[in-house]
Write an enzyme that holds these catalytic residues in place. Structure first.
Site, PDB file in Angstrom:
ATOM      1  N   ASP A   1      39.775  38.229  49.436  1.00 47.34           N
ATOM      2  CA  ASP A   1      40.894  37.407  49.126  1.00 47.34           C
ATOM      3  C   ASP A   1      40.366  36.265  49.115  1.00 47.34           C
ATOM      4  OD1 ASP A   1      43.144  35.680  49.089  1.00 47.34           O
ATOM      5  OD2 ASP A   1      44.175  37.545  49.559  1.00 47.34           O
TER       6      ASP A   1
ATOM      7  N   THR B   1      54.061  45.554  44.264  1.00 50.96           N
ATOM      8  CA  THR B   1      54.019  45.904  42.786  1.00 50.96           C
ATOM      9  C   THR B   1      52.552  45.330  42.351  1.00 50.96           C
ATOM     10  OG1 THR B   1      54.984  43.768  42.550  1.00 50.96           O
ATOM     11  CG2 THR B   1      56.375  45.916  42.857  1.00 50.96           C
TER      12      THR B   1
ATOM     13  N   ARG C   1      51.214  36.913  43.872  1.00 48.74           N
ATOM     14  CA  ARG C   1      51.009  38.606  43.595  1.00 48.74           C
ATOM     15  C   ARG C   1      51.793  39.389  44.756  1.00 48.74           C
ATOM     16  NH1 ARG C   1      45.952  41.980  42.340  1.00 48.74           N
ATOM     17  NH2 ARG C   1      45.546  41.892  44.703  1.00 48.74           N
TER      18      ARG C   1
ATOM     19  N   ASP D   1      42.641  33.336  50.677  1.00 47.90           N
ATOM     20  CA  ASP D   1      42.432  33.211  52.084  1.00 47.90           C
ATOM     21  C   ASP D   1      40.963  32.657  52.654  1.00 47.90           C
ATOM     22  OD1 ASP D   1      44.974  34.127  52.689  1.00 47.90           O
ATOM     23  OD2 ASP D   1      44.566  36.437  52.739  1.00 47.90           O
TER      24      ASP D   1
HETATM   25  C1  PRP Z   1      45.052  36.088  43.704  1.00 42.64           C
HETATM   26  C2  PRP Z   1      44.277  35.476  42.794  1.00 42.64           C
HETATM   27  C3  PRP Z   1      44.895  35.533  41.446  1.00 42.64           C
HETATM   28  C4  PRP Z   1      45.408  36.926  41.507  1.00 42.64           C
HETATM   29  C5  PRP Z   1      44.730  37.838  40.796  1.00 42.64           C
HETATM   30  O1  PRP Z   1      46.055  35.001  43.943  1.00 42.64           O
HETATM   31  O2  PRP Z   1      43.779  34.015  43.196  1.00 42.64           O
HETATM   32  O3  PRP Z   1      45.815  34.514  41.175  1.00 42.64           O
HETATM   33  O4  PRP Z   1      45.450  37.152  42.909  1.00 42.64           O
HETATM   34  O5  PRP Z   1      45.292  38.940  40.928  1.00 42.64           O
HETATM   35  P1  PRP Z   1      45.890  39.772  39.399  1.00 42.64           P
HETATM   36  O6  PRP Z   1      44.946  39.665  38.472  1.00 42.64           O
HETATM   37  O7  PRP Z   1      46.192  41.444  39.939  1.00 42.64           O
HETATM   38  O8  PRP Z   1      47.100  39.101  39.072  1.00 42.64           O
HETATM   39  P2  PRP Z   1      47.301  35.491  44.880  1.00 42.64           P
HETATM   40  O9  PRP Z   1      48.455  36.044  44.431  1.00 42.64           O
HETATM   41  O10 PRP Z   1      46.685  36.280  46.012  1.00 42.64           O
HETATM   42  O11 PRP Z   1      47.677  34.284  45.602  1.00 42.64           O
HETATM   43  P3  PRP Z   1      47.018  33.047  46.252  1.00 42.64           P
HETATM   44  O12 PRP Z   1      45.846  32.417  45.090  1.00 42.64           O
HETATM   45  O13 PRP Z   1      47.851  32.196  46.464  1.00 42.64           O
HETATM   46  O14 PRP Z   1      45.927  33.606  47.189  1.00 42.64           O
HETATM   47  N1  URA Z   2      43.010  38.577  44.251  1.00 42.87           N
HETATM   48  C1  URA Z   2      41.900  38.194  45.285  1.00 42.87           C
HETATM   49  O1  URA Z   2      42.012  37.038  45.928  1.00 42.87           O
HETATM   50  N2  URA Z   2      41.153  39.080  45.433  1.00 42.87           N
HETATM   51  C2  URA Z   2      40.943  40.282  44.929  1.00 42.87           C
HETATM   52  O2  URA Z   2      40.065  41.106  44.967  1.00 42.87           O
HETATM   53  C3  URA Z   2      42.228  40.590  43.798  1.00 42.87           C
HETATM   54  C4  URA Z   2      43.212  39.423  43.803  1.00 42.87           C
END
Ligand code: PRP
Ligand code: URA
Length: 254
Positions: free
Chosen positions: A234, A143, A139, A237
């Protein structure tokens, strides 16, 4: 035409086929239109809620977070697999013959990278024969739109897909992954997450009404950086120990 009773589409720990009460934005008329409305199951089991509370706790360190995430995924998946194809079999106990049921699904688990990996081990332990595919989505911080950076899927046509991503925030990632999978004509997709925001649920309901959502919590809102409130920060993380500001404004970052 007679008015049909209002039903709720959000369910608390009940089979996805039972009509149950839903959140206000999902109120629909029962009958023909109900099938077009996404079903959502919130797993309210006390153990699931106990585990979720530990995950939410900012003090929970990554090694514990990983363990709890796996246990909680098992609790949610128990609900998510209700109604999958099963076969009746005969089995010989040490004492006599009896019949039993074996889930006999052709399951494909698809974690959305990275955070979905925290849910995969649970599914692979419950279903050792599962096929696994991967969708990598990240994400954009500004945006909030997902960009795709990896895709490796096994044959999907006619199979039952468990799509795994712990956080349903804006819904962009989940909806994008569903679109990629639907191109391949699965028998069905079931979306399994840990925490959902109303905005994400709404997006799924609009764009993928046939994909039921299974979660441990429907939270209140998103902050202006797209993090779920109260949420758990997150997930990726915290799972991988990569550190994060968890969407906090600069004045409150650790
Ligand atoms: C996080 C989470 C989802 C997404 C959710 O991933 O694991 O995939 O955000 O957000 P959304 O519903 O607004 O799309 P992120 O993009 O942070 O990547 P990661 O899993 O690599 O940390
Ligand atoms: N992705 C995450 O990991 N946490 C949130 O709260 C939203 C998106």
């Amino acid at each position: 035409m007679d008015m049909l009773p209002l039903v709720k589409a959000a369910r608390v720990g009940v089979p996805a086929t039972a009509p149950e009460p839903c959140i206000p934005s999902q109120l629909v008329w029962a009958g023909a239109t109900i099938r077009a409305v996404m079903a959502m199951t919130v797993v309210g089991h006390p153990l699931a809620q106990h585990l979720l509370t530990q995950l939410r706790d900012v003090q929970t360190p990554p090694p514990v977070f990983r363990t709890i995430a796996k246990r909680l995924t098992i609790a949610i998946v128990l609900e998510a697999v209700r109604g999958l194809p099963a076969v009746e079999v005969e089995v010989q106990t040490p004492l006599e013959r009896t019949t039993g049921r074996l889930i006999f699904p052709d399951i494909v688990a698809v974690p959305i990278l990275r955070a979905g990996l925290g849910m995969l081990e649970a599914v692979a332990e419950l279903f050792p024969e599962v096929s696994v595919g991967y969708i990598g989505l990240e994400r954009d911080d500004v945006t909030l739109l997902p960009t795709s950076y990896y895709e490796k899927l096994p044959p999907i046509e006619g199979r039952h897909v468990l799509l795994l991503d712990p956080m349903l925030a804006t819904g962009g990632s989940a909806a994008g992954a569903c679109a990629k999978i639907e191109e391949r004509h699965p028998a069905e997709i079931r979306f399994v997450c840990v925490v959902a925001a109303p905005q994400g649920v709404d997006k799924m309901r609009r764009e993928h009404p046939n994909v039921p959502v299974f979660t441990a919590a429907l939270d209140r809102d998103l902050n202006d950086r797209g993090y779920i409130l109260p949420g758990l920060g997150d997930f990726g993380d915290r799972l991988f120990g990569t550190g994060s500001d968890s969407g906090l404004p600069p004045s409150r970052r650790p």
